[in-house]
Write an enzyme that holds these catalytic residues in place. Structure first.
Site, short mmCIF file in Angstrom:
data_model
loop_
_atom_site.label_atom_id
_atom_site.label_comp_id
_atom_site.label_asym_id
_atom_site.label_seq_id
_atom_site.Cartn_x
_atom_site.Cartn_y
_atom_site.Cartn_z
N TYR A 79 0.84 -1.21 0.00
CA TYR A 79 0.00 0.00 0.00
C TYR A 79 0.87 1.25 0.00
O TYR A 79 0.59 2.22 -0.72
CB TYR A 79 -0.93 -0.02 1.22
CG TYR A 79 -1.66 1.27 1.47
CD1 TYR A 79 -2.58 1.77 0.54
CD2 TYR A 79 -1.45 1.99 2.63
CE1 TYR A 79 -3.26 2.95 0.77
CE2 TYR A 79 -2.13 3.17 2.87
CZ TYR A 79 -3.03 3.65 1.94
OH TYR A 79 -3.71 4.83 2.17
N GLU A 80 1.93 1.25 0.80
CA GLU A 80 2.81 2.41 0.90
C GLU A 80 3.86 2.43 -0.21
O GLU A 80 4.68 3.34 -0.28
CB GLU A 80 3.51 2.43 2.27
CG GLU A 80 2.56 2.51 3.45
CD GLU A 80 1.83 3.84 3.59
OE1 GLU A 80 2.09 4.76 2.77
OE2 GLU A 80 1.00 3.97 4.49
#
Length: 132
Positions: A79-80
């Site tokens: 996600y990051e």
């Protein structure tokens, strides 16, 4: 050194209706509000944490105990957009920082540090993303 704790300060906090925030809430135990030394900048619609040596620079967020840390951190790294397979330099780096819980106890926890230039990014003076 490693940790099964995660400090979040932005879109992964409990107040956000986001799939990754729901994933975290479903696979981790909320330990309470917490702070770490650092500064927040507003990147776009999300914040970035910058490390700081200044004692008065505090970022406010939430601390979680991860029930399955390896699996959950792998998902959150995706996600990051950091970790293996992402072009360097990645926007965020996951690293251990000292986090102080509401009980006053300081211990290491994972968090995501902003890793791109911040020259033109506005600082969030309060250190609180939810207060925007």
């Amino acid at each position: 050194m490693t940790s099964n704790r995660l400090f979040v300060y932005g879109t992964l906090m409990r107040g956000f209706d986001h799939p990754m925030a729901r994933l975290l809430a479903g696979h981790a135990d909320f330990l309470g509000e917490a702070t770490c030394r650092g500064r927040l900048v507003l990147v776009k619609h999300y914040p970035g944490l910058l490390l700081s040596d200044v004692p008065s620079d505090r970022v406010h967020g939430e601390l979680f105990h991860l029930r399955v840390p390896d699996e959950l951190l792998r998902e959150l790294d995706m996600y990051e957009a950091c970790g293996e397979g992402f072009p360097e330099p990645t926007e965020y780096l996951r690293q251990l920082v000292d986090v102080t819980g509401a009980d006053g106890v300081t211990a290491p926890a994972w968090t995501y540090i902003y890793n791109w230039p911040v020259t033109d990014l506005p600082r969030i003076e309060s250190g609180r993303f939810l207060g925007l």
